[in-house]
Design a protein around this motif. Structure first.
Motif, short mmCIF file in Angstrom:
data_model
loop_
_atom_site.label_atom_id
_atom_site.label_comp_id
_atom_site.label_asym_id
_atom_site.label_seq_id
_atom_site.Cartn_x
_atom_site.Cartn_y
_atom_site.Cartn_z
N SER A 29 0.82 -1.21 0.00
CA SER A 29 0.00 0.00 0.00
C SER A 29 0.85 1.26 0.00
CB SER A 29 -0.93 0.01 1.22
OG SER A 29 -1.82 -1.08 1.18
N ILE A 30 1.83 1.31 0.90
CA ILE A 30 2.72 2.48 0.96
C ILE A 30 3.55 2.58 -0.30
CG2 ILE A 30 4.67 3.50 2.20
CD1 ILE A 30 3.53 2.21 4.76
N GLY A 31 3.95 1.43 -0.84
CA GLY A 31 4.75 1.43 -2.07
C GLY A 31 4.03 2.10 -3.22
N PHE A 32 2.79 1.73 -3.43
CA PHE A 32 2.02 2.37 -4.50
C PHE A 32 1.78 3.85 -4.20
CE2 PHE A 32 0.79 -1.90 -6.02
CZ PHE A 32 0.91 -1.69 -7.38
N SER A 33 1.55 4.20 -2.93
CA SER A 33 1.24 5.58 -2.58
C SER A 33 2.38 6.52 -2.95
CB SER A 33 0.94 5.69 -1.08
OG SER A 33 -0.22 4.95 -0.75
N TYR A 34 3.60 6.11 -2.71
CA TYR A 34 4.73 6.99 -2.95
C TYR A 34 5.41 6.75 -4.30
CZ TYR A 34 4.78 9.17 1.64
OH TYR A 34 4.44 9.92 2.74
N ALA A 35 5.47 5.51 -4.76
CA ALA A 35 6.20 5.20 -5.99
C ALA A 35 5.38 5.54 -7.24
CB ALA A 35 6.59 3.72 -6.03
N PHE A 36 4.08 5.39 -7.15
CA PHE A 36 3.25 5.55 -8.34
C PHE A 36 3.35 6.94 -8.95
CE2 PHE A 36 -0.76 5.27 -10.79
CZ PHE A 36 -0.48 4.09 -11.47
N LEU A 158 9.08 1.43 -7.11
CA LEU A 158 9.62 2.38 -8.07
C LEU A 158 10.67 1.71 -8.95
CD1 LEU A 158 9.77 5.23 -9.19
CD2 LEU A 158 11.42 5.79 -7.40
N PHE A 159 11.50 0.88 -8.33
CA PHE A 159 12.52 0.14 -9.08
C PHE A 159 11.89 -0.76 -10.14
CE2 PHE A 159 15.19 -3.68 -9.58
CZ PHE A 159 16.39 -3.09 -9.96
N THR A 160 10.71 -1.28 -9.81
CA THR A 160 10.00 -2.17 -10.74
C THR A 160 9.20 -1.38 -11.78
OG1 THR A 160 9.77 -3.79 -8.97
CG2 THR A 160 8.37 -4.08 -10.90
N LEU A 161 8.51 -0.32 -11.32
CA LEU A 161 7.59 0.39 -12.20
C LEU A 161 8.29 1.27 -13.23
CD1 LEU A 161 4.81 1.47 -9.67
CD2 LEU A 161 4.59 -0.19 -11.52
N ALA A 162 9.46 1.84 -12.87
CA ALA A 162 10.12 2.77 -13.81
C ALA A 162 10.46 2.08 -15.14
CB ALA A 162 11.37 3.37 -13.16
N PRO A 163 11.18 0.94 -15.15
CA PRO A 163 11.43 0.27 -16.43
C PRO A 163 10.18 -0.37 -17.02
CG PRO A 163 12.35 -1.02 -14.63
CD PRO A 163 11.88 0.27 -14.04
N LEU A 164 9.26 -0.84 -16.15
CA LEU A 164 8.02 -1.43 -16.65
C LEU A 164 7.21 -0.40 -17.41
CD1 LEU A 164 5.91 -3.70 -16.80
CD2 LEU A 164 5.03 -2.91 -14.59
N ASN A 165 7.12 0.82 -16.86
CA ASN A 165 6.37 1.87 -17.54
C ASN A 165 6.98 2.23 -18.90
OD1 ASN A 165 4.65 1.93 -15.39
ND2 ASN A 165 5.28 3.92 -14.62
N GLN A 166 8.31 2.23 -18.96
CA GLN A 166 8.96 2.52 -20.24
C GLN A 166 8.65 1.42 -21.25
OE1 GLN A 166 10.90 5.45 -20.87
NE2 GLN A 166 10.44 4.72 -22.93
N PHE A 167 8.65 0.16 -20.79
CA PHE A 167 8.31 -0.97 -21.67
C PHE A 167 6.85 -0.89 -22.13
CE2 PHE A 167 6.32 -5.19 -21.90
CZ PHE A 167 7.00 -5.71 -23.00
N LEU A 168 5.96 -0.57 -21.18
CA LEU A 168 4.54 -0.46 -21.53
C LEU A 168 4.32 0.66 -22.54
CD1 LEU A 168 2.83 -0.90 -18.02
CD2 LEU A 168 2.89 -2.55 -19.90
N PHE A 169 5.02 1.78 -22.35
CA PHE A 169 4.86 2.89 -23.29
C PHE A 169 5.33 2.52 -24.69
CE2 PHE A 169 6.78 6.51 -25.49
CZ PHE A 169 5.67 7.32 -25.63
N ASP A 170 6.47 1.84 -24.76
CA ASP A 170 6.98 1.43 -26.07
C ASP A 170 6.06 0.43 -26.75
OD1 ASP A 170 9.17 3.07 -25.73
OD2 ASP A 170 10.47 1.47 -24.99
#
Length: 464
Positions: A29-36, A158-170
């Motif tokens: 929960s905290i992870g999504f709150s701050y990393a998202f 954040l470590f997971t979502l940052a590259p995942l978001n770049q992959f999803l965007f591409d």
């Protein structure tokens, strides 16, 4: 480490057991709150070009989301006090998912402000505060460690979502990415389902008043009276007379002007220097990796007998350290310099984040924490809202990021020095108050013993 002071809760926290499952759910929960909000910056450059907006305008997306998360703190407090953490977190996860799915159909930047910022921000508020509050009900002796582990969720995600978001965007573009992310955030509903209420072993209370950790001014009634107003029942306004709370609040108002902006603009800063998208996104992962390892370490150190009695100094050091990192960032050359900055600012950000709410709980106690964090977040939403857009305006005005980093560094270093000075005075005052209370208690005990002795003597004379 001082013995567990459980009298202010009315029961003995288990300090383990199902509490570790609760820590894991709070981790999510905290992870999504701050990393998202930070991970969404990967899409900013493309969204900026799509809607033809400025740096300042695109920064409002994360800024509104974070500010709404903070502004909704008191609402979350009331709901947690009324219904408990579990249902509030589950509703929060649904709101974040709804906001992201709605944003995927957005036709203007205003649409993103409303869907991602307002709806998603409310969802994050309902994820953050209940997770922090329930840890305080399960832990006391091991609370700094539990908070440190739970706060590690932010860098891990954040470590997971940052590259995942770049992959999803591409692969799917920003619209398809937002739709998929809306489904991913529903995992917060699962995390909320694990937050079952603590089983309380009630302690007997010899006194009508419970004394918290920070001095005589914190003595509060254990039982509420029916003549109390609705505001007094859900929001403890007496906190504004609490010395430690006011120190914490004043310092945080200043530091939050420079807290998020350097991270929000890190990927954009790299792209501005001609660095490719994946390398720019990698900086966020490096930052998150550094942040990830320092948070549990900070929790462990904060739990030691050397640091916990004076943990406010540790927090002051973390705030000052962040300010120095931001001031030095523009002086570091090229991509290598940005990597070095990402590593060191990740350490500072992790230390500060791991201590941010533990220090507040140390000041006001677990019993008053839910209300205290709600009051803090609604006041802090102002600097959280204005920080990134003002920083973006500096970039627009000067065409350079260095002035933004200098400004944010000053906003962090100044409150760090303020915390060192004020908590030194606060600790000194607390020691004097404790000494005075101990002298008065000994005097009262001597008076009682004297009266008992005189009574026994009188009884003996009567018998004779």
């Amino acid at each position: 480490m001082p013995p567990p002071a459980t009298s202010n809760l009315g029961y003995t926290p288990p300090d383990g057991g199902w509490g570790w499952v609760v820590v894991f759910s709070a981790f999510i929960s905290i992870g999504f709150s701050y990393a998202f909000p930070k991970s969404l910056t990967v899409f900013f450059k493309e969204i900026q070009e799509y809607f033809s907006v400025s740096y300042s305008e695109i920064a409002w997306v994360s800024s509104v989301m974070l500010a709404t998360m903070y502004a909704a703190g008191p609402i979350s407090s009331v709901l947690v006090n009324r219904y408990g953490s579990r249902p509030v977190v589950m509703v929060g996860g649904f709101l974040v998912g709804l906001g992201m799915v709605s944003a995927s159909f957005g036709t203007s930047i205003i649409h993103l402000y409303l869907c991602v910022g307002v709806i998603g921000g409310f969802g994050l508020a309902f994820n953050l505060q209940p997770a922090l509050t329930i840890i305080g009900t399960y832990f006391h002796a091991k609370r700094p460690l539990a908070n440190g582990l739970a706060m590690t969720g932010s860098p891990v995600l954040l470590f997971t979502l940052a590259p995942l978001n770049q992959f999803l965007f591409d692969s799917f573009g920003w619209r398809g990415s937002f739709l998929i992310l809306g489904g991913i955030t529903l995992n917060c509903c699962v995390a909320g389902s694990l937050m079952r209420p603590v089983k309380k072993t009630v302690e007997s209370k010899p006194k009508e008043y419970a004394l918290e950790l920070n001095g005589p001014e914190e003595a509060v009634p254990v039982v509420s009276t029916e003549s109390q107003s609705c505001v007094e029942r859900f929001i403890d306004i007496s906190l504004f007379k609490h010395r430690g709370f006011l120190i914490y609040l004043v310092g945080n108002i200043v530091l939050f002007f420079g807290f998020f902006a350097p991270i929000v603009f890190l990927a954009l800063y790299a792209k501005h220097q001609g660095i490719d998208e994946y390398s720019a996104a990698l900086l966020l992962s490096i930052f998150a990796l550094s942040d990830m390892f320092v948070r549990p370490t900070t929790g462990f150190l904060g739990n030691t007998k050397w640091i916990r009695p004076r943990i406010q100094y540790f927090f002051a050091f973390a705030v000052s350290y962040n300010g120095v990192c931001h001031l030095l960032c523009p002086l570091l050359p090229g991509y290598t310099g940005l990597v070095v900055y990402a590593v060191f600012v990740g350490l500072g950000f992790g230390m500060l984040s791991a201590l941010l709410f533990e220090t507040l709980m140390d000041l006001v106690g677990a019993k008053r924490f839910s209300t205290a964090v709600g009051l803090c977040t609604i006041i802090e939403c102002g600097p959280v809202l204005l920080g990134p857009p003002v920083s973006g305006a500096l970039v627009d005005a000067f065409g350079d990021y260095k002035y933004m980093y200098y400004t944010c560094g000053a906003f962090m270093l100044a409150p760090g020095i303020f915390f060192f000075i004020m908590h030194y005075l606060n600790y000194k005052q607390l020691d004097e108050e404790k000494h005075k209370a101990a002298v008065e208690m000994r005097t009262a005990e001597d008076t009682v013993h004297l009266n008992i002795g005189q009574k026994d003597k009188s009884d003996d004379e009567i018998e004779k």
